[in-house]
Design a protein around this motif. Structure first.
Motif, PDB file in Angstrom:
ATOM      1  N   GLN A 115       0.813  -1.217   0.000  1.00  0.00           N
ATOM      2  CA  GLN A 115       0.000   0.000   0.000  1.00  0.00           C
ATOM      3  C   GLN A 115       0.845   1.265   0.000  1.00  0.00           C
ATOM      4  N   ALA A 116       2.161   1.117  -0.028  1.00  0.00           N
ATOM      5  CA  ALA A 116       3.061   2.274   0.041  1.00  0.00           C
ATOM      6  C   ALA A 116       2.831   3.234  -1.122  1.00  0.00           C
ATOM      7  N   LYS A 117       2.766   4.511  -0.786  1.00  0.00           N
ATOM      8  CA  LYS A 117       2.606   5.559  -1.805  1.00  0.00           C
ATOM      9  C   LYS A 117       3.855   6.427  -1.905  1.00  0.00           C
ATOM     10  N   ASP A 118       4.684   6.350  -0.845  1.00  0.00           N
ATOM     11  CA  ASP A 118       5.875   7.186  -0.782  1.00  0.00           C
ATOM     12  C   ASP A 118       6.985   6.429  -0.051  1.00  0.00           C
ATOM     13  N   VAL A 119       8.211   6.827  -0.287  1.00  0.00           N
ATOM     14  CA  VAL A 119       9.361   6.176   0.347  1.00  0.00           C
ATOM     15  C   VAL A 119       9.245   6.246   1.870  1.00  0.00           C
ATOM     16  N   MET A 132       7.893   7.061 -12.254  1.00  0.00           N
ATOM     17  CA  MET A 132       9.243   7.608 -12.380  1.00  0.00           C
ATOM     18  C   MET A 132       9.961   7.044 -13.595  1.00  0.00           C
ATOM     19  N   SER A 133      10.892   7.823 -14.093  1.00  0.00           N
ATOM     20  CA  SER A 133      11.779   7.345 -15.156  1.00  0.00           C
ATOM     21  C   SER A 133      12.845   6.456 -14.520  1.00  0.00           C
ATOM     22  N   PHE A 134      13.634   5.799 -15.355  1.00  0.00           N
ATOM     23  CA  PHE A 134      14.726   4.953 -14.872  1.00  0.00           C
ATOM     24  C   PHE A 134      15.672   5.760 -13.987  1.00  0.00           C
ATOM     25  N   ILE A 135      16.107   6.937 -14.476  1.00  0.00           N
ATOM     26  CA  ILE A 135      17.054   7.773 -13.726  1.00  0.00           C
ATOM     27  C   ILE A 135      16.435   8.259 -12.421  1.00  0.00           C
ATOM     28  N   GLU A 136      15.194   8.716 -12.468  1.00  0.00           N
ATOM     29  CA  GLU A 136      14.528   9.193 -11.249  1.00  0.00           C
ATOM     30  C   GLU A 136      14.413   8.080 -10.210  1.00  0.00           C
ATOM     31  N   GLY A 137      14.028   6.886 -10.653  1.00  0.00           N
ATOM     32  CA  GLY A 137      13.885   5.768  -9.729  1.00  0.00           C
ATOM     33  C   GLY A 137      15.211   5.350  -9.116  1.00  0.00           C
ATOM     34  N   LEU A 138      16.238   5.284  -9.944  1.00  0.00           N
ATOM     35  CA  LEU A 138      17.562   4.902  -9.451  1.00  0.00           C
ATOM     36  C   LEU A 138      18.094   5.941  -8.467  1.00  0.00           C
ATOM     37  N   GLU A 139      17.972   7.218  -8.800  1.00  0.00           N
ATOM     38  CA  GLU A 139      18.438   8.265  -7.889  1.00  0.00           C
ATOM     39  C   GLU A 139      17.701   8.207  -6.550  1.00  0.00           C
ATOM     40  N   ALA A 167      16.341   5.557  -5.178  1.00  0.00           N
ATOM     41  CA  ALA A 167      16.796   4.360  -4.453  1.00  0.00           C
ATOM     42  C   ALA A 167      18.148   4.602  -3.790  1.00  0.00           C
ATOM     43  N   VAL A 168      19.041   5.276  -4.479  1.00  0.00           N
ATOM     44  CA  VAL A 168      20.384   5.525  -3.944  1.00  0.00           C
ATOM     45  C   VAL A 168      20.341   6.547  -2.816  1.00  0.00           C
ATOM     46  N   ARG A 169      19.527   7.580  -2.977  1.00  0.00           N
ATOM     47  CA  ARG A 169      19.510   8.673  -2.000  1.00  0.00           C
ATOM     48  C   ARG A 169      18.661   8.391  -0.761  1.00  0.00           C
ATOM     49  N   SER A 170      17.792   7.399  -0.825  1.00  0.00           N
ATOM     50  CA  SER A 170      16.831   7.189   0.259  1.00  0.00           C
ATOM     51  C   SER A 170      17.375   6.406   1.442  1.00  0.00           C
ATOM     52  N   GLY A 171      18.507   5.733   1.282  1.00  0.00           N
ATOM     53  CA  GLY A 171      19.051   4.955   2.387  1.00  0.00           C
ATOM     54  C   GLY A 171      18.442   3.573   2.459  1.00  0.00           C
ATOM     55  N   GLY A 172      18.642   2.904   3.577  1.00  0.00           N
ATOM     56  CA  GLY A 172      18.220   1.511   3.676  1.00  0.00           C
ATOM     57  C   GLY A 172      19.183   0.652   2.874  1.00  0.00           C
ATOM     58  N   ASP A 173      18.707  -0.431   2.325  1.00  0.00           N
ATOM     59  CA  ASP A 173      19.544  -1.308   1.509  1.00  0.00           C
ATOM     60  C   ASP A 173      19.551  -0.769   0.079  1.00  0.00           C
ATOM     61  N   THR A 174      20.368   0.241  -0.160  1.00  0.00           N
ATOM     62  CA  THR A 174      20.374   0.916  -1.467  1.00  0.00           C
ATOM     63  C   THR A 174      20.763  -0.027  -2.602  1.00  0.00           C
ATOM     64  N   SER A 224      18.086  -0.600  -5.435  1.00  0.00           N
ATOM     65  CA  SER A 224      18.478  -0.122  -6.761  1.00  0.00           C
ATOM     66  C   SER A 224      18.378  -1.219  -7.812  1.00  0.00           C
ATOM     67  N   MET A 225      18.811  -2.432  -7.456  1.00  0.00           N
ATOM     68  CA  MET A 225      18.737  -3.538  -8.410  1.00  0.00           C
ATOM     69  C   MET A 225      17.306  -3.798  -8.839  1.00  0.00           C
ATOM     70  N   ILE A 226      16.401  -3.811  -7.882  1.00  0.00           N
ATOM     71  CA  ILE A 226      15.005  -4.127  -8.189  1.00  0.00           C
ATOM     72  C   ILE A 226      14.337  -2.986  -8.940  1.00  0.00           C
ATOM     73  N   VAL A 227      14.615  -1.734  -8.524  1.00  0.00           N
ATOM     74  CA  VAL A 227      14.049  -0.588  -9.229  1.00  0.00           C
ATOM     75  C   VAL A 227      14.541  -0.543 -10.677  1.00  0.00           C
ATOM     76  N   CYS A 228      15.824  -0.774 -10.875  1.00  0.00           N
ATOM     77  CA  CYS A 228      16.359  -0.763 -12.252  1.00  0.00           C
ATOM     78  C   CYS A 228      15.719  -1.867 -13.105  1.00  0.00           C
ATOM     79  N   ALA A 229      15.459  -2.986 -12.514  1.00  0.00           N
ATOM     80  CA  ALA A 229      14.863  -4.099 -13.266  1.00  0.00           C
ATOM     81  C   ALA A 229      13.443  -3.780 -13.716  1.00  0.00           C
ATOM     82  N   ILE A 230      12.663  -3.126 -12.859  1.00  0.00           N
ATOM     83  CA  ILE A 230      11.262  -2.879 -13.211  1.00  0.00           C
ATOM     84  C   ILE A 230      11.092  -1.629 -14.073  1.00  0.00           C
ATOM     85  N   LEU A 231      12.051  -0.727 -14.032  1.00  0.00           N
ATOM     86  CA  LEU A 231      11.944   0.470 -14.872  1.00  0.00           C
ATOM     87  C   LEU A 231      12.672   0.292 -16.188  1.00  0.00           C
TER      88      LEU A 231
END
Length: 199
Positions: A141-145, A172-179, A181-188, A192-199
């Motif tokens: 149900q997540a809408k935001d990081v 999000m675009s590929f670049i927006e999603g990757l950025e 994921a990298v900037r949000s912390g946690g297990d970046t 990042s791997m999963i976000v890049c795969a789906i975008l």
């Protein structure tokens, strides 16, 4: 036969407690799912890292038009090292998302709707406990990081799944999603791997 040796694990295998423990078991080659279940039970039924979710990414591409095969393969790939139902759900959902996106882009289905794919995945997991459903719903149900509790939650598989859902909902675009994921912390790395795969 004593499983995969510690030297190999230290040098090659990503740092995932469940992955390294399970593949080091002497019975791993004969029955990896039994080893995975054994580790999960000895961990207090809490082990649910996201390395298995990352490993199931290609499953969504292979025979993407055949959802039954995608689901079966995602669940088997996940259970090789992660037996927790929440982890299996996350792996299955990511594979289904990838499968549906490819089907949509190939013109096999009219559109891609993330919430329909999520509900389809829920329909495959009638055996979830109420606690597991509650944990999973937090992330589907997540809408935001900010909804993902990055860095403060043990279920990394669900965090990575939730991250993918957020970037898809935000279109999000590929670049927006990757950025993000990298900037949000946690297990970046995993996110990042999963976000890049789906975008």
């Amino acid at each position: 036969n004593k499983g995969i040796n510690d030297d190999f694990i230290q040098k090659v295998v990503i740092s995932s407690p469940s992955l390294s423990h399970v593949i080091a078991m002497s019975e791993f080659e004969e029955d990896p799912i039994k080893c995975s279940k054994k580790y999960w039970e000895t961990s207090g039924k809490t082990a649910a890292g996201n390395s298995s979710v990352c490993r199931t990414i290609p499953v969504g591409c292979y025979m993407f038009w055949d959802e039954k095969t995608v689901v079966e393969n995602a669940q088997l790939f996940c259970q090789l090292t992660s037996y927790d139902q929440r982890c299996i759900f996350a792996s299955t959902l990511i594979a289904l998302i990838i499968s549906h996106i490819i089907q949509w882009k190939a013109g096999l289905i009219p559109d891609f709707k993330i919430d329909e794919v999520i509900e389809k995945c829920y329909s495959l997991f009638s055996n979830l406990t109420e606690a597991e459903k509650r944990d999973i719903r937090t992330f589907t149900q997540a809408k935001d990081v900010s909804d993902l509790k990055l860095g403060s939650y043990l279920q990394l598989a669900l965090q990575s799944m939730g991250f993918a859902i957020v970037v898809l909902r935000k279109k999000m675009s590929f670049i927006e999603g990757l950025e993000l994921a990298v900037r949000s912390g946690g297990d970046t790395k995993g996110n990042s791997m999963i976000v890049c795969a789906i975008l």
